[in-house]
Every structure is written in structure tokens, then in C-alpha cells.
Design a protein around this motif. Structure first.
Motif, PDB file in Angstrom:
ATOM      1  N   PHE A 150       0.804  -1.212   0.000  1.00  0.00           N
ATOM      2  CA  PHE A 150       0.000   0.000   0.000  1.00  0.00           C
ATOM      3  C   PHE A 150       0.850   1.282   0.000  1.00  0.00           C
ATOM      4  CE2 PHE A 150      -2.343  -3.401   2.254  1.00  0.00           C
ATOM      5  CZ  PHE A 150      -3.274  -3.646   1.255  1.00  0.00           C
ATOM      6  N   GLN A 184      -0.422  15.083  -6.290  1.00  0.00           N
ATOM      7  CA  GLN A 184      -1.871  14.852  -6.290  1.00  0.00           C
ATOM      8  C   GLN A 184      -2.234  13.370  -6.341  1.00  0.00           C
ATOM      9  OE1 GLN A 184      -4.159  17.256  -5.735  1.00  0.00           O
ATOM     10  NE2 GLN A 184      -5.591  15.533  -5.549  1.00  0.00           N
ATOM     11  N   LEU A 220      -1.899  12.024  -2.906  1.00  0.00           N
ATOM     12  CA  LEU A 220      -3.005  12.492  -2.063  1.00  0.00           C
ATOM     13  C   LEU A 220      -4.285  11.715  -2.389  1.00  0.00           C
ATOM     14  CD1 LEU A 220      -4.254  14.451  -0.014  1.00  0.00           C
ATOM     15  CD2 LEU A 220      -4.458  16.132  -1.847  1.00  0.00           C
ATOM     16  N   ASN A 221      -4.572  11.588  -3.668  1.00  0.00           N
ATOM     17  CA  ASN A 221      -5.781  10.840  -4.069  1.00  0.00           C
ATOM     18  C   ASN A 221      -5.743   9.404  -3.551  1.00  0.00           C
ATOM     19  OD1 ASN A 221      -6.760  13.039  -5.376  1.00  0.00           O
ATOM     20  ND2 ASN A 221      -6.551  12.227  -7.436  1.00  0.00           N
ATOM     21  N   ILE A 245      -6.345   9.318   0.189  1.00  0.00           N
ATOM     22  CA  ILE A 245      -7.767   9.543   0.483  1.00  0.00           C
ATOM     23  C   ILE A 245      -8.560   8.266   0.203  1.00  0.00           C
ATOM     24  CG2 ILE A 245      -9.847  10.817  -0.245  1.00  0.00           C
ATOM     25  CD1 ILE A 245      -7.976  13.248  -0.761  1.00  0.00           C
ATOM     26  N   GLU A 246      -8.245   7.618  -0.887  1.00  0.00           N
ATOM     27  CA  GLU A 246      -8.979   6.386  -1.234  1.00  0.00           C
ATOM     28  C   GLU A 246      -8.722   5.286  -0.200  1.00  0.00           C
ATOM     29  OE1 GLU A 246      -7.929   5.418  -5.258  1.00  0.00           O
ATOM     30  OE2 GLU A 246      -8.959   7.177  -6.071  1.00  0.00           O
ATOM     31  N   LEU A 247      -7.473   5.171   0.250  1.00  0.00           N
ATOM     32  CA  LEU A 247      -7.172   4.149   1.263  1.00  0.00           C
ATOM     33  C   LEU A 247      -7.903   4.460   2.570  1.00  0.00           C
ATOM     34  CD1 LEU A 247      -3.312   3.561   0.759  1.00  0.00           C
ATOM     35  CD2 LEU A 247      -5.150   1.943   0.271  1.00  0.00           C
ATOM     36  N   TYR A 273     -10.596   6.189   2.909  1.00  0.00           N
ATOM     37  CA  TYR A 273     -12.033   5.936   2.681  1.00  0.00           C
ATOM     38  C   TYR A 273     -12.345   4.441   2.829  1.00  0.00           C
ATOM     39  CZ  TYR A 273     -15.945   4.445  -0.170  1.00  0.00           C
ATOM     40  OH  TYR A 273     -17.056   3.782  -0.618  1.00  0.00           O
ATOM     41  N   LYS A 274     -11.491   3.601   2.252  1.00  0.00           N
ATOM     42  CA  LYS A 274     -11.753   2.149   2.316  1.00  0.00           C
ATOM     43  C   LYS A 274     -11.682   1.651   3.767  1.00  0.00           C
ATOM     44  CE  LYS A 274      -9.656   1.131  -2.123  1.00  0.00           C
ATOM     45  NZ  LYS A 274      -8.625   0.309  -2.751  1.00  0.00           N
ATOM     46  N   ILE A 324     -17.285   8.695   3.841  1.00  0.00           N
ATOM     47  CA  ILE A 324     -16.578   9.852   3.251  1.00  0.00           C
ATOM     48  C   ILE A 324     -16.680  11.065   4.173  1.00  0.00           C
ATOM     49  CG2 ILE A 324     -16.535  11.443   1.287  1.00  0.00           C
ATOM     50  CD1 ILE A 324     -17.622   8.993  -0.391  1.00  0.00           C
ATOM     51  N   ILE A 348     -14.143  10.940   7.094  1.00  0.00           N
ATOM     52  CA  ILE A 348     -12.699  11.187   6.896  1.00  0.00           C
ATOM     53  C   ILE A 348     -12.405  12.579   6.347  1.00  0.00           C
ATOM     54  CG2 ILE A 348     -12.163   8.743   6.557  1.00  0.00           C
ATOM     55  CD1 ILE A 348     -11.870   9.549   3.486  1.00  0.00           C
ATOM     56  N   GLU A 349     -13.452  13.319   6.048  1.00  0.00           N
ATOM     57  CA  GLU A 349     -13.265  14.617   5.394  1.00  0.00           C
ATOM     58  C   GLU A 349     -12.261  15.511   6.134  1.00  0.00           C
ATOM     59  OE1 GLU A 349     -16.811  16.918   5.271  1.00  0.00           O
ATOM     60  OE2 GLU A 349     -16.029  18.349   3.808  1.00  0.00           O
ATOM     61  N   PHE A 406      -8.483  15.536   5.565  1.00  0.00           N
ATOM     62  CA  PHE A 406      -7.929  16.054   4.315  1.00  0.00           C
ATOM     63  C   PHE A 406      -8.305  17.515   4.079  1.00  0.00           C
ATOM     64  CE2 PHE A 406      -8.211  11.468   4.084  1.00  0.00           C
ATOM     65  CZ  PHE A 406      -6.880  11.172   3.800  1.00  0.00           C
ATOM     66  N   PHE A 432      -2.303  19.483   5.622  1.00  0.00           N
ATOM     67  CA  PHE A 432      -3.459  18.620   5.866  1.00  0.00           C
ATOM     68  C   PHE A 432      -3.409  18.091   7.297  1.00  0.00           C
ATOM     69  CE2 PHE A 432      -3.071  18.158   1.200  1.00  0.00           C
ATOM     70  CZ  PHE A 432      -4.335  18.616   0.851  1.00  0.00           C
ATOM     71  N   LEU A 475       1.029   2.195   7.809  1.00  0.00           N
ATOM     72  CA  LEU A 475      -0.306   1.607   7.585  1.00  0.00           C
ATOM     73  C   LEU A 475      -1.080   1.532   8.904  1.00  0.00           C
ATOM     74  CD1 LEU A 475      -2.404   0.331   5.743  1.00  0.00           C
ATOM     75  CD2 LEU A 475      -1.276  -1.883   6.066  1.00  0.00           C
TER      76      LEU A 475
END
Lengths: 191, 322
Positions: free
Chosen positions: B5, B17, B20-21, B24-26, B28-29, B58, B61-62, B65, B74, B94
């Protein structure tokens, strides 16, 4: 041994087993004492390995600005289409059977546009089936693309938009996504 | 690459970016998995807010970020840099991401419960006071919060599950001043579990047994709560709100008929607040009593009014509980 196991041991056991001492590794491999905890981390590991869906990306980008600010659907060849008209909410009033018009209800249509109004998707629902037409206002024939129906996440591939997609059930998508295969340089052809 | 990861790399390259994306996805999961795992606990919240599990994840976790105006960094990076012991490996990173995300999700759940349930809020405040006076603190284990003694930093062994916690005899909850110690003693003597009390389960247990919800706090050491007392509070709070609703009739803001609808709606909401909290969106309560209209009309004509009356009802209850 049971009393010596802590949270980080369980985390290591699932994600980084080489970091765990041999005796703890042996114990955890051969016991059911911590099956729920191990299942928690194993499920998490599977979740982390899962590919995130288009719908999820869109949801994140709507809420988290640092994600949406730079997340460009075009990069990933996605076009988002939204309903032209909001669905009419059902009225709770009773309608007498004699007053209902079944023929009138057997066919319904909905139209979806993207933000730039370049693509139009028209859905016609018949009694037990549906047809999905895809148009381009640029007079293109669209080739090699997928239609994704949200929120059900149903995905269908079409070679081109000359014929509609036909389904043997009704659909009422909240949104539709067109996904283009840009590896094929002939995705768009002027008609 | 599966299983790799690269969280440490992502945290150290947040300006990129793509990093960062991905982060954020990790996150979120992790949040989504955690909420899915605890879906029974939050089902009522989702129904009230009318949102999906994904949307709740979502929202949770907002905050991680959003950039802190003080240093334009952040929040997740500020936490990463202040984390002790310092994060040096992929495993550390992790583990950090999982812990910080779980913590954010729990905060979000707690805030949501506070917003819809004044009794939850009151018990929460009382528990914090009890923890302070009993030298206890909160510790996370697999994301969930547990009450432990101040000198415990790591939980060893298994923690008590919900079923076994709910089997603890009620008499252990009766002596409110010694509530925490009594539960610790029970866990130690009668079970094989670690010395940890599931925080949310304790709140629900106290709420479900209103006769034992009176606990000492700074303001009220001796107030005895019983079922009649709770009912009296809710009724008084409702009465005060209905006076306000009646003013709307006098000012021609609503009709007598609409007043009756609001009255019935608020009465049902008040009953649910007393019995464990509201269990669906406000509009659903309203539309159950006003079947002639649809959601669109509700939204246009009644939504703000009902939200305001509901807010007043909660505030009144909180005031009366003080």
C-alpha cells in the motif's frame, strides 16, 4: 500466550507476518481464540486491495475538495450524465383502479445529459424491458465504450452507438456514466 | 501491486496529487470497512441522515484532508508528524492510517449520536466526568473505544464482546459512583477478558435502563433518574415547543390543521427520543402524519420549520437535564 497477544500482533499477523515473533506467529496460526479479530484485519486487507468504483470516486470528489480539485474524470475517460428532469415523486393519494390508465404507464422515457450537453442518453422503459440510446450532439458515431448505470453499478459494453442497448428489465438510473476506451484511437468517428 | 500500500511513501509525498488521491482512497476504504463491520451500531444514524454507508464513510474522513490554516498542512499530515513513536516503516505508516481513520470515524459517529439524541449526549458527558474522577481514559482497540485505567497503554488478550457485555447483571450498574470499578471487577472476576469496558455499549446499556442513568456530575450529584423522570422531562420539553408552534398559527405562518400535524409529528419524535432515539429521517415522521403531501411539498413548505422545532425540542431536553 492468549494473554500476551495485543492489537499490533494481530495487525502484523495479517499484514506483516514476518514482523511477528515465531512463537506468536505459531500460536495465531493454530488457534481460534482470535478468529474474529483476525477476520477483521483480513477483511480490511481485502477491502484495501479492492478497486474503487467510479461511483465511489464521484462521491469522494463531491465531498472532499482536495480530491475533487484535481480529480478529472476526463483523464480516466469518464463522462457523467445526469437526468434532465427529476423523477416525479409518487403521490401518496389513492387512485381508484377504474381511474388508472395502464396503457399510459406501459412506456416511459428519461433523458440524461452531461454537463457540456455533448452526450445524450435516452432510456425507454417498456413493460418488462428497456432500450438505451446514446447520442452525440457533435454528430459522432461513438465506438468502443461502456455504459455504467448508477447506483446499481451495472456496466455494459457497446461496440458503437448505432443501435441501442436492449435490456430485458426496466431501469431508472440516478446517473449514467459513459466510459471510453481511449486505447482505441478510433473511439470517435465523424459521421 | 496488491498488498503493497506504500502508505509511508504517500504520506511523505502528499504534495503529489496522485499520492493524495491514493491516500484519500485508502482512508475511505478503511472507514467504509469499519462502518460495515459496525453497521448495526450506526443503522439508526444512516436512516436518520438518509445517507448511505459510503457517504457516511466519506463524511467521516473529510476532516483529515482539510488543511489547517495555521500551517497550511493537511490534518492527517500534522498527525503523522506528531505521532509517537515516530513513523519510520511501511508497517508503522499503515497502522497509523488505520488508527487515525478509525478514530475519525468514531468521532463522527459520536457527534452524529449527540446531534440526534440529547440523552446520549447527557450520558456521554456524565461518563467523561466519571472517567476523570476514576482515573480512567479511553483506548482504541480495533477501532472501537474502550474505557481503561489510566496506567494501561496497550490491551493484551481479548476484549469483551457485545453479547457478553450485555450479560453483565444489572446490579453492577446500580451504584453509580462506583459504576466503572464495579464493571472492571466483574470483568476481572467473572470473565477471561482484558480490563476494558466498551464505551458505546456502556452508553447504550445506561440508556436502555433509564432507571440507572443518573450518574454524578459536577452539577447534580443526587438527582435520581427514573422512567417517570425521563418522561416528565420529554413531556415538558414538548409542551414548550408546542407553545412555539402555536405562535406560528397565531402569526398565520401555519394553519390549525398544520399545527395538528406538527403536534402529532413532534409527539412521536419525543416518544422515540425517550425510547432510545429517533429512528428515521424527520421527513418520514412528518409524512407519516401528513399523507396528503409528497416529499417535494414537505421540502418546500415544512422542512425548515420541522428542523427548527426539532432543534428546540432537543435544546429544551438538554436544558431540563441540566
Amino acid at each position: 500466550m492468549k494473554k500476551n497477544i495485543n492489537e499490533i500482533d494481530l495487525f502484523y499477523f495479517v499484514f506483516f507476518p514476518h514482523l511477528l515473533s515465531k512463537d506468536k506467529l505459531f500460536y495465531l496460526k493454530n488457534t481460534i481464540d482470535f478468529s474474529d479479530e483476525i477476520s477483521f484485519y483480513s477483511d480490511l486487507k481485502n477491502e484495501l486491495n479492492r478497486d474503487i468504483s467510479v461511483n465511489e470516486r464521484e462521491l469522494i470528489s463531491k465531498r472532499i475538495k482536495s480530491y475533487s480539485g484535481h480529480y478529472e474524470p476526463q483523464e480516466d475517460n469518464f463522462i457523467y450524465l445526469h437526468p434532465f428532469q427529476l423523477p416525479v415523486k409518487k403521490n401518496n393519494n389513492f387512485i381508484l383502479a377504474a381511474a388508472s390508465d395502464t396503457n399510459q404507464k406501459s412506456i416511459s422515457t428519461r433523458t440524461y445529459f452531461d454537463e457540456d450537453k455533448i452526450y445524450i442518453v435516452k432510456i425507454i422503459n417498456f413493460e418488462n424491458s428497456s432500450k438505451i440510446f446514446v447520442f452525440s450532439t457533435m454528430y459522432e458515431i461513438i465506438k468502443d465504450f461502456d455504459i455504467i448505470i448508477e447506483p446499481q453499478d451495472l456496466q455494459y459494453h457497446l461496440e458503437d452507438n448505432i443501435k441501442p442497448l436492449e435490456l430485458n428489465f426496466n431501469i431508472e438510473p440516478e446517473n449514467i456514466i459513459l466510459k471510453f476506451n481511449l486505447s482505441n484511437k478510433n473511439s470517435y468517428t465523424k459521421s | 501491486m496488491k498488498d503493497d500500500f506504500q502508505v509511508l511513501f504517500l504520506l511523505n509525498n502528499i504534495e503529489n496529487q496522485k499520492s493524495l488521491n491514493k491516500l484519500i482512497e485508502l482512508s475511505y476504504k478503511i472507514a467504509y470497512h469499519y462502518l460495515n463491520f459496525n453497521v448495526k451500531r450506526i443503522k439508526r444514524l444512516l436512516e436518520f441522515e438518509g445517507i448511505t454507508l459510503k457517504e457516511f464513510a466519506i463524511e467521516s474522513i473529510e476532516m483529515l484532508f482539510i488543511k489547517n490554516p495555521k500551517n497550511e498542512q493537511f490534518e492527517i499530515i500534522n498527525s503523522f508528524r506528531n505521532w509517537q513513536p515516530p513513523i519510520e516503516t511501511d508497517a508503522d505508516a499503515l497502522n497509523f492510517l488505520i488508527k487515525i481513520t478509525h478514530s475519525r470515524v468514531e468521532q463522527h459517529i459520536s457527534k452524529a449520536f449527540r446531534d440526534i439524541d440529547p440523552f446520549y449526549s447527557k450520558i456521554l458527558n456524565q461518563l467523561f466526568y466519571l472517567m476523570k474522577t476514576n482515573n480512567c481514559k479511553k483506548l482504541n482497540y480495533l477501532g472501537r473505544q474502550y474505557i481503561v485505567k489510566n496506567d494501561i497503554d496497550i490491551l493484551h488478550g481479548k476484549v469483551i464482546n457485545d453479547d457478553d457485555f450485555n450479560k453483565i447483571p444489572l446490579n453492577n450498574f446500580a451504584d453509580r459512583k462506583n459504576l466503572l470499578q464495579n464493571i472492571f471487577d466483574y470483568i476481572q472476576k467473572e470473565t477471561d477478558y482484558a480490563q476494558a469496558i466498551p464505551f458505546d455499549q456502556l452508553i447504550f446499556k445506561l440508556k436502555a435502563n433509564v432507571a440507572i442513568t443518573s450518574m454524578p456530575d459536577e452539577d447534580s450529584i443526587s438527582i435520581e433518574f427514573d422512567e417517570n423522570h425521563v418522561e416528565a422531562i420529554v413531556n415538558k420539553a414538548l409542551e414548550d415547543v408546542l407553545i412555539k408552534v402555536k405562535e406560528y398559527v397565531q402569526k398565520d405562518k401555519i394553519t390549525e390543521y398544520e399545527f395538528d400535524i406538527f403536534k402529532e409529528t413532534l409527539y412521536e419524535i419525543a416518544i422515540d427520543l425517550k425510547d432510545g432515539g429517533i429512528n428515521r429521517g424527520l421527513h418520514k415522521y412528518f409524512l407519516d402524519h401528513y399523507t396528503e403531501i409528497n416529499f417535494e411539498i414537505y421540502k418546500e413548505k415544512y422542512q425548515y420549520k420541522l428542523e427548527y422545532f426539532f432543534k428546540l425540542l432537543k435544546e429544551n431536553i438538554i436544558q431540563l437535564l441540566k
